[in-house]
Design a protein around this motif. Structure first.
Motif, PDB file in Angstrom:
ATOM      1  N   THR A  41       0.832  -1.204   0.000  1.00 38.96           N
ATOM      2  CA  THR A  41       0.000   0.000   0.000  1.00 38.96           C
ATOM      3  C   THR A  41       0.863   1.250   0.000  1.00 38.96           C
ATOM      4  OG1 THR A  41      -1.741  -1.175   1.180  1.00 38.96           O
ATOM      5  CG2 THR A  41      -1.831   1.224   1.215  1.00 38.96           C
ATOM      6  N   LEU A  42       1.893   1.264   0.835  1.00 42.11           N
ATOM      7  CA  LEU A  42       2.794   2.419   0.867  1.00 42.11           C
ATOM      8  C   LEU A  42       3.539   2.577  -0.454  1.00 42.11           C
ATOM      9  CD1 LEU A  42       4.225   2.149   4.484  1.00 42.11           C
ATOM     10  CD2 LEU A  42       2.493   3.744   3.628  1.00 42.11           C
ATOM     11  N   ALA A  43       3.954   1.470  -1.044  1.00 44.34           N
ATOM     12  CA  ALA A  43       4.652   1.532  -2.331  1.00 44.34           C
ATOM     13  C   ALA A  43       3.724   2.050  -3.420  1.00 44.34           C
ATOM     14  CB  ALA A  43       5.201   0.163  -2.695  1.00 44.34           C
ATOM     15  N   SER A  44       2.426   1.724  -3.334  1.00 45.62           N
ATOM     16  CA  SER A  44       1.498   2.195  -4.357  1.00 45.62           C
ATOM     17  C   SER A  44       1.319   3.710  -4.293  1.00 45.62           C
ATOM     18  CB  SER A  44       0.147   1.503  -4.222  1.00 45.62           C
ATOM     19  OG  SER A  44      -0.610   2.064  -3.173  1.00 45.62           O
ATOM     20  N   PHE A  45       1.474   4.298  -3.105  1.00 44.39           N
ATOM     21  CA  PHE A  45       1.376   5.748  -2.994  1.00 44.39           C
ATOM     22  C   PHE A  45       2.546   6.446  -3.674  1.00 44.39           C
ATOM     23  CE2 PHE A  45      -1.265   4.976   0.969  1.00 44.39           C
ATOM     24  CZ  PHE A  45      -2.447   5.317   0.338  1.00 44.39           C
ATOM     25  N   LEU A  46       3.645   5.758  -3.842  1.00 50.15           N
ATOM     26  CA  LEU A  46       4.825   6.343  -4.468  1.00 50.15           C
ATOM     27  C   LEU A  46       4.803   6.238  -5.986  1.00 50.15           C
ATOM     28  CD1 LEU A  46       7.528   5.044  -1.978  1.00 50.15           C
ATOM     29  CD2 LEU A  46       6.426   7.278  -2.015  1.00 50.15           C
ATOM     30  N   PRO A  50      -1.675   5.062  -7.807  1.00 45.86           N
ATOM     31  CA  PRO A  50      -1.873   4.348  -6.538  1.00 45.86           C
ATOM     32  C   PRO A  50      -3.076   3.413  -6.606  1.00 45.86           C
ATOM     33  CG  PRO A  50      -2.489   6.645  -6.317  1.00 45.86           C
ATOM     34  CD  PRO A  50      -1.903   6.483  -7.684  1.00 45.86           C
ATOM     35  N   ASP A  51      -3.128   2.487  -5.669  1.00 48.27           N
ATOM     36  CA  ASP A  51      -4.238   1.534  -5.606  1.00 48.27           C
ATOM     37  C   ASP A  51      -5.562   2.263  -5.452  1.00 48.27           C
ATOM     38  OD1 ASP A  51      -2.385  -0.472  -5.707  1.00 48.27           O
ATOM     39  OD2 ASP A  51      -2.455  -0.913  -3.568  1.00 48.27           O
ATOM     40  N   ALA A  96      -4.944   5.534   7.608  1.00 49.96           N
ATOM     41  CA  ALA A  96      -3.939   6.307   6.866  1.00 49.96           C
ATOM     42  C   ALA A  96      -4.384   7.752   6.682  1.00 49.96           C
ATOM     43  CB  ALA A  96      -3.671   5.660   5.512  1.00 49.96           C
ATOM     44  N   ALA A  97      -5.671   7.958   6.406  1.00 46.47           N
ATOM     45  CA  ALA A  97      -6.182   9.321   6.252  1.00 46.47           C
ATOM     46  C   ALA A  97      -6.098  10.079   7.571  1.00 46.47           C
ATOM     47  CB  ALA A  97      -7.628   9.284   5.751  1.00 46.47           C
TER      48      ALA A  97
END
Length: 113
Positions: A41-46, A50-51, A96-97
């Motif tokens: 999930t964190l990698a998708s934000f980069l 993103p997911d 996360a939000a």
């Protein structure tokens, strides 16, 4: 160290130390899987794409492919946990939000003074 070998290193203690009949084996595997999910999930934000939890979890198919009626009719074994499904899917995103909101508030508070 590659990401794949890091994942294997988290899973190997469970198989080396505990047999499959012990709860510790499965709890270690479950914990390693959750770490993989958070990393993904964190990698998708980069990334530039993103997911999207709405389209990737099948929520839309609940409305377009008779999801509600299939959940309410018939003899489904998983009926008991249906109320928990939205919570389990949404909880990481809400968390996360909330963390992002608190971080932004803290940064904004520092710039005002």
């Amino acid at each position: 160290m590659s990401l794949h070998s890091d994942r294997l290193s988290r899973r190997s203690p469970s198989s080396r130390r505990y047999s499959e009949g012990r709860a510790a084996h499965w709890l270690l595997l479950l914990a390693a899987d959750r770490v993989d999910v958070v990393e993904g999930t964190l990698a998708s934000f980069l990334t530039r794409h993103p997911d999207n939890p709405i389209t990737e979890t099948g929520v839309l198919s609940e409305f377009t492919h008779h999801g509600l009626s299939s959940r309410l009719r018939g003899k489904r074994v998983d009926r008991v946990h249906h109320p928990l499904d939205p919570v389990l899917v949404a909880a990481p995103w809400v968390l996360a939000a909330g963390v992002a909101y608190l971080a932004l508030r803290r940064v904004a508070g520092r710039t005002k003074t």
